[in-house]
Design a protein around this motif. Structure first.
Motif, PDB file in Angstrom:
ATOM      1  N   UNK A  80      46.381  37.437  36.017  1.00 37.24           N
ATOM      2  CA  UNK A  80      46.902  36.097  35.520  1.00 37.24           C
ATOM      3  C   UNK A  80      45.724  35.159  36.072  1.00 37.24           C
ATOM      4  N   UNK A  81      45.795  34.953  37.471  1.00 43.03           N
ATOM      5  CA  UNK A  81      44.981  34.182  38.133  1.00 43.03           C
ATOM      6  C   UNK A  81      43.387  34.259  37.637  1.00 43.03           C
ATOM      7  N   UNK A  82      43.014  35.600  37.493  1.00 41.32           N
ATOM      8  CA  UNK A  82      41.577  35.921  37.316  1.00 41.32           C
ATOM      9  C   UNK A  82      41.268  35.354  35.730  1.00 41.32           C
ATOM     10  N   UNK A  83      42.359  35.595  34.859  1.00 45.70           N
ATOM     11  CA  UNK A  83      42.162  35.089  33.432  1.00 45.70           C
ATOM     12  C   UNK A  83      42.010  33.684  33.408  1.00 45.70           C
ATOM     13  N   UNK A  84      42.951  33.139  34.032  1.00 49.04           N
ATOM     14  CA  UNK A  84      43.056  31.615  34.129  1.00 49.04           C
ATOM     15  C   UNK A  84      41.703  30.800  34.717  1.00 49.04           C
ATOM     16  N   UNK A  85      40.999  31.787  35.742  1.00 48.05           N
ATOM     17  CA  UNK A  85      39.931  31.260  36.380  1.00 48.05           C
ATOM     18  C   UNK A  85      38.804  31.368  35.285  1.00 48.05           C
ATOM     19  N   UNK A  86      38.667  32.353  34.911  1.00 48.96           N
ATOM     20  CA  UNK A  86      37.501  32.611  33.626  1.00 48.96           C
ATOM     21  C   UNK A  86      37.680  31.712  32.566  1.00 48.96           C
ATOM     22  N   UNK A  87      38.773  31.406  32.163  1.00 48.28           N
ATOM     23  CA  UNK A  87      39.270  30.537  31.215  1.00 48.28           C
ATOM     24  C   UNK A  87      38.696  29.026  31.772  1.00 48.28           C
ATOM     25  N   UNK A 116      23.359  30.466  42.044  1.00 49.01           N
ATOM     26  CA  UNK A 116      21.912  30.518  41.325  1.00 49.01           C
ATOM     27  C   UNK A 116      21.358  31.944  41.443  1.00 49.01           C
ATOM     28  N   UNK A 117      21.582  32.351  42.782  1.00 43.62           N
ATOM     29  CA  UNK A 117      21.177  33.839  42.874  1.00 43.62           C
ATOM     30  C   UNK A 117      21.757  34.776  41.640  1.00 43.62           C
ATOM     31  N   UNK A 118      22.953  34.712  41.399  1.00 45.98           N
ATOM     32  CA  UNK A 118      23.774  35.334  40.597  1.00 45.98           C
ATOM     33  C   UNK A 118      23.556  34.980  39.182  1.00 45.98           C
ATOM     34  N   UNK A 119      22.960  33.776  38.948  1.00 48.30           N
ATOM     35  CA  UNK A 119      22.972  33.298  37.571  1.00 48.30           C
ATOM     36  C   UNK A 119      24.321  33.081  36.766  1.00 48.30           C
ATOM     37  N   UNK A 131      32.217  31.463  43.735  1.00 48.97           N
ATOM     38  CA  UNK A 131      33.328  30.733  44.497  1.00 48.97           C
ATOM     39  C   UNK A 131      33.039  30.627  46.081  1.00 48.97           C
ATOM     40  N   UNK A 132      33.392  29.800  46.649  1.00 51.45           N
ATOM     41  CA  UNK A 132      33.205  29.491  48.060  1.00 51.45           C
ATOM     42  C   UNK A 132      34.511  30.257  48.932  1.00 51.45           C
ATOM     43  N   UNK A 142      33.447  36.202  42.376  1.00 49.38           N
ATOM     44  CA  UNK A 142      31.925  36.327  42.927  1.00 49.38           C
ATOM     45  C   UNK A 142      31.955  35.236  44.112  1.00 49.38           C
ATOM     46  N   UNK A 143      31.248  35.813  44.972  1.00 47.33           N
ATOM     47  CA  UNK A 143      31.103  35.030  46.401  1.00 47.33           C
ATOM     48  C   UNK A 143      32.163  34.969  47.396  1.00 47.33           C
TER      49      UNK A 143
END
Ligand code: ADP
Length: 677
Positions: A74-81, A158-161, A165-166, A254-255
């Protein structure tokens, strides 16, 4: 000690001692077995309940794992949304005012976002918007303090283009509390050149509140944790519970990587958390109840067994101590049971007797045929006489002995006849006693007879006097005639004839007394009543003449013969007649009549009644009481044996002797005797 009897249908010998000594080890063994069974069942049940509990726990655990994975999804979907929504902010290079409006709208829509910044390529903020739901997060600390984290994240992006996330970090708030936040940096690229960055700050707490499905957080505690378990943000309150299920799932971004932890306190407080455990527990209770019932039933059975063994032991002891021989035979005549008394009686062991049928070893060979016939009749179903019958058995040593056999059908519990049960009494001793008493009785009777003869001696001398005197006078007369020479042969012949007559008469008198004293044939025979009376009539007449008694004989016509010991019965009759005549020997009695009568008894006529009636004074009540007591007499020379012997003789014949007053005076003695054929 005779061998213990045993038979197919017979109970197993049980010694009371044996029962006691056998009982202890078997009771101990039974207790051990029961304890082992109970322990096993309890162990099995505990294991079952435990396994059921384990299964149930594993179910809860896997559901929790699934829920955690769902929450992470759920969280992953929401984040990408959200990433897409944020990218939309930059669409078409918006004006600052338009961007601010769109950012504010986005923040209103997504509570998990606390701040959105538009930064230039040097990481300097150009525009920013804060969430309307809480005071600005960075009021207290200032945004510059986290510049390094943002810069690092954007470098990674930037590196990942691509958005990055921190790591999360704590931001203290002005109200003294703080929140854990995480930065998202998206590079803004135009034709391959990074023109700036879009930085969004996520509140971890609000992410849990808004991005995780409600149904997941209702019964579970969801949290983001660090590697060491420190909670960064928590949703849902932990309840007090005995058992908490925990699942961890990594949220790879990512990150950075976050750990989502889910704690479930479900199930622990319930006694039966699921159907399976409840079912197993119910089955366990049922099993234990059955076990208890079984053990109760077993106890009851054991008690019944013990009672039965006691009853058998008692019966066995009783049978062994009996002096009566017992024997059971089946319907084929085979011996199935004998008791020790029977073995002792016939001298054979139980083993020698059991299974024997025809020609039992204790049958005397000379009677075997008769016994076989008797057995055949019995096996054909004819019941033996209830009072028993007498028989003769042979001891192993060859001695014959009389037994009284009482036989009855052997009926089993179902009411069916399975054979015959016989009881045997060795009547040797009884016979001996009977013989003795018979002999003494006979002696007594002989004595009484002699006494009576002695009594008659005077009568006899008186009676003989007459013929002797007549003979003497005829002889003297003849002599005188001879001497005087006045005789004719006819006179002498007449005199001789008279003498001979008188001698014959005297001889008859003497013979009748002789017969009475001597005759002693014991056998019973059928005798006409007339013969009995005739035999004693001369003796009766002797006394009657002396006492002046008129004797009347009344014999009913067509009387049957009587079955009796003739001498004995004659003596009884003589006794009663003599008593009657003596009773009338009183001066006040002038008409002395004695009636001796014989008639057939009314009814089936199987009995004959003899009666002797006198017209004497009758019997006084005090005399009546003791009339049949031996040696009771009211006469000076009496022996007092007459009536008691009379009664014994009559009873031995199966008859009865009684007396009653005679009308108008006197006494009637009467007795019955069986009619012969
Ligand atoms: P005994 O004749 O030797 O006395 P019994 O036993 O014959 O012995 O009789 C017992 C007694 O019964 C007699 O002494 C007599 O008193 C009484 N008795 C017997 N027969 C008669 C009878 N016909 N009338 C009156 N008394 C009788």
């Amino acid at each position: 000690m005779p061998p213990a009897a045993a038979g197919a249908g017979a109970p197993r010998p049980v010694s009371t001692e044996g029962v006691e000594t056998d009982r202890l080890p078997s009771a101990w063994r039974r207790r051990t077995l029961w304890s082992a069974l109970t322990a096993l069942v309890v162990a099995l049940l505990v294991t079952l309940v435990w396994l059921a509990g384990r299964y149930e726990a594993s179910q809860v655990q896997s559901r929790l794992e699934r829920d955690t994975a769902d929450a992470v999804g759920d969280i992953r979907a929401a984040l990408s949304h959200n990433v897409q929504s944020l990218q939309a902010l930059q669409f078409n290079d918006p004006t600052p005012a338009a961007w601010s409006m769109a950012a504010a709208a986005l923040l209103r829509e997504h509570r998990e976002l606390v701040r959105i910044e538009w930064r230039d390529s040097n990481h300097r903020p150009r525009l920013f918007a804060d969430t309307p739901y809480r005071p600005s997060v960075f009021d207290r600390l200032g945004r510059d303090s986290v510049q390094t984290e943002v810069r690092q994240t954007c470098t990674t992006a930037r590196r990942l283009s691509a958005p990055a996330y921190s790591s999360s970090y704590f931001v203290p708030l002005t109200d003294g509390l703080g929140i854990e936040v995480m930065e998202l940096c998206m590079p803004l690229v135009t034709t391959g050149v990074v023109m700036g960055y879009l930085v969004a700050t996520y509140s971890l707490q609000d992410m849990l509140d808004d991005l995780v499905g409600r149904q997941l957080t209702r019964s579970q505690e969801v949290s983001f944790t660090e590697g060491d378990g420190t909670r960064l943000a928590v949703r849902g309150t932990a309840r007090r519970a005995n058992r908490v299920f925990t699942a961890h799932h990594l949220l790879d971004l990512p990150g950075t990587t976050l750990v989502l932890r889910m704690d479930s306190w479900r199930g622990a407080p319930d006694l039966f958390p699921n159907v399976l455990t409840a079912l197993v527990t119910a089955m366990s209770i049922a099993l234990v109840s059955i076990l208890v019932l079984l053990s109760k039933d077993m106890r009851r059975r054991l008690k019944a067994e013990r009672d039965l063994a006691d009853a058998l032991a008692f019966r066995k002891a009783m049978e062994d101590s009996l002096v009566t021989g017992l024997r059971a035979r089946d319907l084929h005549g085979r011996i199935t049971y004998v008791n020790p008394a029977f073995c002792q009686m016939v001298g054979f062991t139980a083993d020698e007797l059991l299974g024997q049928s025809v020609h039992a070893p204790y049958w005397p060979p000379e009677l075997a045929d008769e016994y076989m016939k008797r057995q055949a009749i019995r096996l054909a179903g004819t019941s033996p006489p209830r009072e028993g019958f007498e028989s003769v058995f042979m001891h192993k040593d060859g001695t014959r002995f009389p037994v009284l056999i009482i036989e009855a059908p052997l009926i089993n519990a179902q009411g069916a006849q399975t054979g015959w049960m016989s009881a045997f009494l060795d009547i040797r001793e009884q016979r001996r006693v009977e013989e003795l008493s018979r002999a003494s009785q006979e002696r007594l009777q002989a004595t009484a007879r002699l006494a009576m003869v002695g009594e008659m001696a005077s009568l006899l001398s008186h009676e003989l006097n007459q013929p002797l005197a007549a003979m003497s006078s005829y002889a003297t007369g003849s002599l005188n005639l001879l001497r005087a020479g006045m005789h004719t042969p006819a006179d002498i012949e007449l005199a001789m004839h008279r003498i001979a007559q008188q001698a014959e008469r005297a001889g008859k008198i003497i013979k009748s007394v002789h017969d009475f004293v001597r005759r002693r044939d014991q056998a019973r025979e059928t005798v006409p009543p007339q013969a009995l009376v005739d035999a004693i009539l001369p003796l009766i007449n002797l006394q009657a003449r002396k006492l002046g008694v008129q004797v009347q004989i009344q014999l009913a016509p067509g009387l049957p013969k009587v079955l009796c010991d003739r001498t004995m019965v004659e003596q009884v009759l003589l006794n009663l007649v003599r008593n009657g005549m003596q009773a009338m020997d009183r001066p006040d009695i002038r008409q002395r009549v004695l009636t001796l009568a014989v008639r057939q008894e009314h009814g089936d006529g199987r009995w004959l009644v003899f009666s002797v009636a006198d017209v004497g004074p009758g019997i006084a009540p005090e005399v009546e009481q003791q009339l049949f007591t031996p040696f009771f007499t009211t006469k000076a020379e009496g022996m007092g044996l007459g009536l008691s012997l009379c009664r014994t003789v009559i009873e031995q014949h199966g008859g009865m002797l009684a007396f009653e007053p005679h009308q108008p005076q006197g006494t009637v003695f009467s007795f019955t005797l069986p009619a012969g054929n």
